[in-house]
Design a protein around this motif. Structure first.
Motif, PDB file in Angstrom:
ATOM      1  N   ASP A  72       0.821  -1.232   0.000  1.00  0.00           N
ATOM      2  CA  ASP A  72       0.000   0.000   0.000  1.00  0.00           C
ATOM      3  C   ASP A  72       0.844   1.266   0.000  1.00  0.00           C
ATOM      4  N   LEU A  73       2.180   1.110   0.050  1.00  0.00           N
ATOM      5  CA  LEU A  73       3.026   2.305   0.153  1.00  0.00           C
ATOM      6  C   LEU A  73       3.512   2.732  -1.229  1.00  0.00           C
ATOM      7  N   ASP A  74       3.414   4.029  -1.493  1.00  0.00           N
ATOM      8  CA  ASP A  74       3.825   4.549  -2.806  1.00  0.00           C
ATOM      9  C   ASP A  74       4.385   5.954  -2.611  1.00  0.00           C
ATOM     10  N   HIS A  75       5.713   6.034  -2.375  1.00  0.00           N
ATOM     11  CA  HIS A  75       6.349   7.334  -2.125  1.00  0.00           C
ATOM     12  C   HIS A  75       7.798   7.268  -2.597  1.00  0.00           C
ATOM     13  N   PRO A  76       8.324   8.371  -3.187  1.00  0.00           N
ATOM     14  CA  PRO A  76       9.700   8.342  -3.716  1.00  0.00           C
ATOM     15  C   PRO A  76      10.766   8.014  -2.673  1.00  0.00           C
ATOM     16  N   HIS A  77      10.513   8.347  -1.397  1.00  0.00           N
ATOM     17  CA  HIS A  77      11.535   8.088  -0.372  1.00  0.00           C
ATOM     18  C   HIS A  77      11.210   6.886   0.499  1.00  0.00           C
ATOM     19  N   ILE A  78      10.420   5.964  -0.085  1.00  0.00           N
ATOM     20  CA  ILE A  78      10.166   4.673   0.572  1.00  0.00           C
ATOM     21  C   ILE A  78      10.494   3.580  -0.447  1.00  0.00           C
ATOM     22  N   VAL A  79      11.302   2.592  -0.025  1.00  0.00           N
ATOM     23  CA  VAL A  79      11.728   1.511  -0.918  1.00  0.00           C
ATOM     24  C   VAL A  79      10.505   0.802  -1.503  1.00  0.00           C
ATOM     25  N   ARG A  80      10.522   0.643  -2.850  1.00  0.00           N
ATOM     26  CA  ARG A  80       9.364   0.035  -3.510  1.00  0.00           C
ATOM     27  C   ARG A  80       9.494  -1.484  -3.541  1.00  0.00           C
ATOM     28  N   MET A  81       8.330  -2.124  -3.430  1.00  0.00           N
ATOM     29  CA  MET A  81       8.301  -3.587  -3.532  1.00  0.00           C
ATOM     30  C   MET A  81       7.940  -3.936  -4.976  1.00  0.00           C
ATOM     31  N   ILE A  82       8.713  -4.900  -5.576  1.00  0.00           N
ATOM     32  CA  ILE A  82       8.405  -5.351  -6.947  1.00  0.00           C
ATOM     33  C   ILE A  82       7.358  -6.467  -6.862  1.00  0.00           C
TER      34      ILE A  82
END
Ligand code: 8OR
Length: 291
Positions: A72-82
């Motif tokens: 549910d997280l979507d932010h440039p300074h939070i590591v993205r999950m593939i």
């Protein structure tokens, strides 16, 4: 309990498209390896989190909890999950931050200027303000969990301990203590097992101290119990030698004993942006020459 992306796209990845390379690090959950994933026609660089021990079969694997948190997280300074890969073990596939943990990087590169540290820590405050707005608590904010994509771009990682707060609640209460990073924890976490964004703010202050101390460990040589006595007697970490009074004042605001007296991350990110601006204009210093 499979996880699906917010657009309902499957988070399930095809193990045959995943190539593992070298080991990057290990934590109390398992280990992190670098690798590549064939995403459509593109081959992307990834970090892969694997489990250390054979999971208790009935219990939902820790790694799926982390995946459910991150989807549910979507932010440039939070590591993205593939996505998630069900190979012989379950693997969490994340975006790669090639320069790795901030504390390790600063230990090796003591020449990073204080102005750059202010930039990086402003990005972290923005990422945490996003998390606060989503009513998530991280519970393991520390320099080891801030990853560098480049020397100018930081991302918050390691959501293994994070919790989504219940509706209308502004804290998470656990009934049992765990293997906790006590040196990063606010008093109410240690005494009442109470975690809120204000507790993450305390950890942000310690992370800021680490960043201005070239990645050194806080409270060197002190044990968990000594820390509490130290905090109770109104003592706090000292100003790092190359840290300006203005930056130290931000740290101290994060270490107010009462959670309600600490700033929110919304306030903190505004303060850090203002500090960043003043440093750029030269009206204040981010750091002092050592000594
Ligand atoms: C400079 S280095 O070669 O030592 C290096 C070390 C780690 C990384 N990258 C990562 N490390 C870690 N390390 C964990 C390992 C356990 C301790 C906490 C760290 N955050 N988690 C993640 C997660 C997502 N993406 C990542 O790129 C990543 C890159 C380079």
């Amino acid at each position: 309990s499979d996880v699906t992306l917010r657009e309902g796209r499957k988070l399930e990845l095809d193990p045959s498209r995943l190539q593992l390379k070298e080991k990057l690090g290990a934590g109390n959950f398992g280990s992190v390896l670098s690798g590549t994933y064939q995403l459509g026609r593109k081959t992307i660089e990834v970090a892969v989190k694997t489990l250390k021990t054979e999971q208790v079969p009935n219990e939902e694997p820790e790694i799926l909890k982390e995946a459910n948190m991150m989807k549910d997280l979507d932010h440039p300074h939070i590591v993205r999950m593939i996505g998630v890969c069900h190979g012989e073990t379950i693997m969490l596939v994340l975006e790669l931050a090639p320069l790795g943990p901030l504390n390790k990087y600063l230990k090796k590169n003591a020449s990073v200027r204080p102005e750059r540290i202010v930039d990086l820590m402003t990005q972290v405050a923005e990422g945490m303000a996003y998390l606060e707005s989503k009513n998530f608590v991280h519970r393991d904010l520390a320099a080891r969990n801030i990853l560098l994509v480049s020397e100018l771009f930081a991302k918050i990682s390691d959501f293994g301990m994070s919790k989504a707060l219940g509706l209308g609640s502004d804290y998470y209460k656990t009934d049992t203590a765990g293997k906790w990073p006590l040196k990063w924890y606010a008093p109410e976490c240690i005494y009442y097992y109470k975690f809120s964004s204000k507790a993450d703010v305390w950890s942000y202050g310690v992370t800021l101290w680490e960043a201005f101390s070239n990645g050194r460990k806080p409270y060197a040589g002190m044990k968990g119990q000594d820390i509490l006595t130290w905090i109770e007697s109104d003592r706090r970490l000292d100003r790092p030698p190359t840290c300006s009074e203005e930056v130290y004042a931000v740290m101290r605001s994060c270490w107010q004993y009462k959670a309600k007296d600490r700033p929110t991350f919304a306030e903190l990110s505004a303060t850090m942006k203002d500090l960043q601006y003043q440093v750029q204009q030269g009206t204040i210093l981010a750091g002092l020459e050592p000594g």
